[in-house]
Write an enzyme that holds these catalytic residues in place. Structure first.
Site, PDB file in Angstrom:
ATOM      1  CG  ASP A 112      -1.547  23.680  11.724  1.00  0.00           C
ATOM      2  OD1 ASP A 112      -1.516  22.949  10.737  1.00  0.00           O
ATOM      3  OD2 ASP A 112      -1.158  23.311  12.861  1.00  0.00           O
TER       4      ASP A 112
HETATM    5  C1  GLC Z   1       0.581  20.492  13.565  1.00  0.00           C
HETATM    6  C2  GLC Z   1      -0.405  20.019  12.523  1.00  0.00           C
HETATM    7  C3  GLC Z   1      -1.833  20.061  12.995  1.00  0.00           C
HETATM    8  C4  GLC Z   1      -1.851  19.731  14.472  1.00  0.00           C
HETATM    9  C5  GLC Z   1      -1.189  20.886  15.191  1.00  0.00           C
HETATM   10  C6  GLC Z   1      -1.048  20.604  16.689  1.00  0.00           C
HETATM   11  O1  GLC Z   1       1.571  21.282  12.964  1.00  0.00           O
HETATM   12  O2  GLC Z   1      -0.345  20.618  11.237  1.00  0.00           O
HETATM   13  O3  GLC Z   1      -2.579  19.092  12.227  1.00  0.00           O
HETATM   14  O4  GLC Z   1      -3.180  19.565  14.927  1.00  0.00           O
HETATM   15  O5  GLC Z   1       0.079  21.217  14.656  1.00  0.00           O
HETATM   16  O6  GLC Z   1      -0.177  19.559  16.890  1.00  0.00           O
END
Ligand code: GLC
Length: 729
Positions: free
Chosen positions: A261
């Site tokens: 993430d």
């Molecule tokens: C965010 C989310 C994830 C997302 C990523 C990119 O913090 O937790 O679901 O795909 O970052 O935006």
């Protein structure tokens, strides 16, 4: 004669399948050979460069060898607007407005795997058109608490339902040559302290509740990517966690890429050893003055290269990561026969509308409040900020920039040509979706006064309320801080009821809410976040053009303390800031309500129709089963009403007198069937006996306990038509 013909057809089909499998295996071998060939030509620097971001949403290829970059984008409900190269600001493109599909809670409510496939294919087609190689979705974290800000992005409280819908969604996306990236692996069941909270949960609950949807996505869905989560599990970050790594890449033999993430990686050594393949979004402290070098400070960048060169980390570890990344490339950006994708086309709008109308849940309909006929002389007051407020902007990373978004008010006005529609905001959240305080042109009182005036003039009042997608509501980054409706809606509802008896509620939320006002409304529709076609879908159901068939994918506890996670104090939810303990263990959602006999306000699997159904002839094909057999459950579904409609037959199974703790019953099968008025249809649901196994912590094995089981068949977890006994030998 027919028998021999039948045999011939069967033989031919078997031959074709064998041929297909052989061809597929041959293709795979060819791909693996190419991967080995490329790998042998890569320098260590090139390998390391592929394992981390080069920008907010892309990773490097290998220019020297003509290997392209990988581009990715959020999210589960549609392709997010283009983000800048190196920060979270939007790039301001004018060609990235897309179709916003309904939130995944709505998809879950359809109980329709076919629709999940259409949904995945359509959103994948838009991602392909936008030249994205990975779509960062769907999310399948289990709905443990109604306070989780991101529940709207997930598929509810039951692992079986989520498993049955995530597989076709992933397959649909990947048909476009775009990788799905199932998230967030694992145990990211709240947003409060998400970046650091350490989740403690039993192996049994991990395997029976929190992992099944990921396992199905990997083993049946063949997802090409998985996203690690922010939180910790048993003391180690889930994005590079030894236990989860073994389960995913050894036990499940996942051959795809683990993407972090954004900023969920925290250690070079752990990332190298425990299966992180692609590090994204690491919030380096901007070590360099320019952004030029801060990507090289990522955990899987220079520090990783150094450890490889010093021999502290085996080169085989980076080779494994690069193999997986190249495999994803051959399936996407380097695939020779990818379709071209499409965006904002009619078919996608139709899929968005169908998921929305099939996901809308009719929860209360006293005095046949719904459907509302469109007739001259009728005045309908549509009151509430959610009647006009955008629900695709906000909510965090799943937010979208749709080409259009039909609001509930617009949809109702478009459908009701004869009735007179009047509107006022009634209440204002006072917050933009980005949580800026809006200098509201009027204060709450004047809004309320106006709403009462409007209500007095109308024959019927439709209150369009619920939550919003801003901070501390249904939004990523933190959780809700109250279970009841915000912005003074409850008060307003009661005051409207006092001046107009004909009051119905359209609840737009991604979460359960407290309903002290329930007795004030004759009709109640759970409306979800419905995307681009929201207004048309709501009008379809309100007018009766579509007969609602949605079923709740999670329980609505009457009060928050009735929910399992909220029954064990702060250490259970939200934790103490460092640790939290899932003390309810396997008894999540309706499992808790049924087993502890705590009646929910509305139950998992519940949803009404404008017609009436009756289940009869409920039976199994036999009474005794061996462990490698399947249980065939059948029943007749009769539509005893005047309108065609769809019903979801649900089969739950439980075991009393078990040697382990068990929920009273668990969903093990369902089938959605359309039945014409006054007609019957037969439901057939196959349940492999292996699905009855429980996870034994001591042996780390799935065990099928012999003995008697109860099969509950009904159209909701709290509406069982009949239960039967069977025996597993
Ligand atoms: C965010 C989310 C994830 C997302 C990523 C990119 O913090 O937790 O679901 O795909 O970052 O935006």
């Amino acid at each position: 004669m027919i028998k021999t013909q039948y045999k011939k057809i069967l033989l031919i089909l078997t031959l074709i399948t064998c041929l297909w499998n052989a061809l597929e295996a041959q293709n795979n071998d060819a791909m693996e050979e190419k991967i080995e060939n490329i790998l042998s030509q890569l320098t260590l620097e090139e390998k390391v460069a592929m394992c981390h971001a080069q920008s907010k949403f892309s990773t490097k290829g290998v220019e020297r060898l003509g290997i392209p970059e990988i581009w990715m984008s959020d999210g589960p409900h549609g392709v997010r607007a283009e983000i800048s190269w190196d920060d979270w600001a939007y790039a301001g493109w004018t060609n990235d407005s897309i179709t916003a599909f309904p939130a995944l809670t709505c998809l879950a409510s359809t109980f329709n795997p076919e629709l999940a496939k259409d949904y995945g294919f359509s959103v994948g087609e838009e991602a392909r058109y936008r030249k994205k190689d990975i779509l960062l979705g769907p999310g399948v974290n289990i709905y443990r608490t109604p306070m989780n800000g991101r529940n709207f992005e997930y598929m509810g409280e039951d692992p079986f339902l989520a498993s049955k819908l995530v597989v076709p969604y992933v397959q649909g996306v990947q048909k476009n040559g775009v990788a799905a990236c199932v998230k967030h692996f694992a145990l990211n069941n709240q947003e409060h302290w998400r970046d650091k909270i350490n989740v403690e949960v039993s192996d049994r609950a991990l395997h029976e509740i929190y992992l099944p949807a990921f396992k199905a996505a990997v083993i049946e869905g063949k997802t090409w990517a998985i996203m690690g989560a922010y939180n910790k599990f048993r003391g180690t970050y889930t994005t590079h966690n030894p236990i989860l790594h073994k389960i995913l890449k050894t036990d499940w033999a996942f051959d795809g890429v683990v993407v972090s993430d954004w900023s969920s990686a925290h250690s070079t050594k752990e990332a190298a050893l425990y299966g992180l393949d692609m590090e994204m979004g690491t919030g380096t402290d901007g070590l360099g003055t320019t952004t030029a070098n801060h990507y090289s400070n990522y955990y899987l960048a220079t520090p990783f290269l150094k450890m490889l060169k010093s021999g502290e980390i085996e080169e085989s570890l980076v080779d494994d990561k690069v193999r997986r990344i190249l495999r994803l490339m051959f399936r996407t950006t380097m695939s020779s026969n990818r379709p071209f994708g499409r965006m904002n086309n009619v078919e996608h709008h139709e899929v968005a509308r169908k998921v929305a109308t099939e996901g809308i849940v009719l929860l209360k309909n006293d005095n046949n409040f719904f459907p509302i006929q469109d007739k001259k002389g009728l005045t309908i007051a549509v009151i509430g900020e959610n009647a006009t407020r955008t629900m695709t902007a906000g909510g965090g990373s799943s937010e979208l920039k749709p080409k259009f978004e039909i609001s509930p008010l617009e949809g109702i006005k478009a459908r009701y040509k004869n009735a007179k529609i009047i509107h006022t905001m009634g209440f204002a959240s006072g917050r933009s979706v980005y949580d800026e305080v809006l200098p509201s042109p009027y204060d709450a009182d004047s809004l309320k006064v106006e709403a009462i005036e409007i209500a007095k003039k109308a024959d019927i009042v439709l209150f369009v309320g619920g939550l919003s997608k801003s901070h501390l509501q249904d939004c990523e980054g933190d959780d809700r801080q109250q279970y009841h409706l915000p912005f003074g809606q409850e008060e307003l509802l009661k005051e409207i009821k006092a001046v107009n008896k004909n009051l119905g509620m359209i609840l737009l939320t991604g979460n359960a809410v407290e309903m002290s006002w329930l007795d004030k409304v004759d009709g109640l529709i759970q409306g979800w976040y419905l995307g681009s076609m929201a207004g048309h879908a709501l009008a379809d159901v309100i007018s009766g053009d579509v007969n609602p068939s949605g079923k709740l994918p999670f329980s609505f506890p009457a009060k928050l303390e009735d929910n399992a996670a909220h029954s064990f104090g702060a250490l259970s939810y939200p934790g103490d800031g460092t640790n939290q303990y899932y003390k309810e263990d396997i008894l999540v959602g309706y499992r808790w309500h049924d087993t502890k006999k705590i009646k929910p306000l509305f139950a998992f699997g519940e949803g009404m129709s404008y017609t009436a159904f009756k289940l009869s002839d409920i039976q199994t094909d036999k009474n005794n089963y061996s462990q490698n057999e399947s249980i065939s459950v059948s029943c007749t579904v009769s539509n005893t009403g005047e309108k065609t409609g769809s019903e979801v037959v649900q089969v739950y199974i439980g075991k009393s007198k078990s040697k382990v703790k068990r929920a009273l019953k668990e969903l093990k099968g369902f089938q959605k069937l359309e039945v014409n008025s006054r007609e019957n249809v037969t439901a057939n649901i196959e349940i492999p006996v292996s699905a009855l196994a429980y996870y034994d912590d001591t042996t780390s094995n799935w065990i099928i306990e012999k003995g008697t089981y109860t099969i509950y068949v009904g159209n909701a977890s709290n509406n069982i038509s009949k239960s039967l006994k069977i025996t597993i030998k």
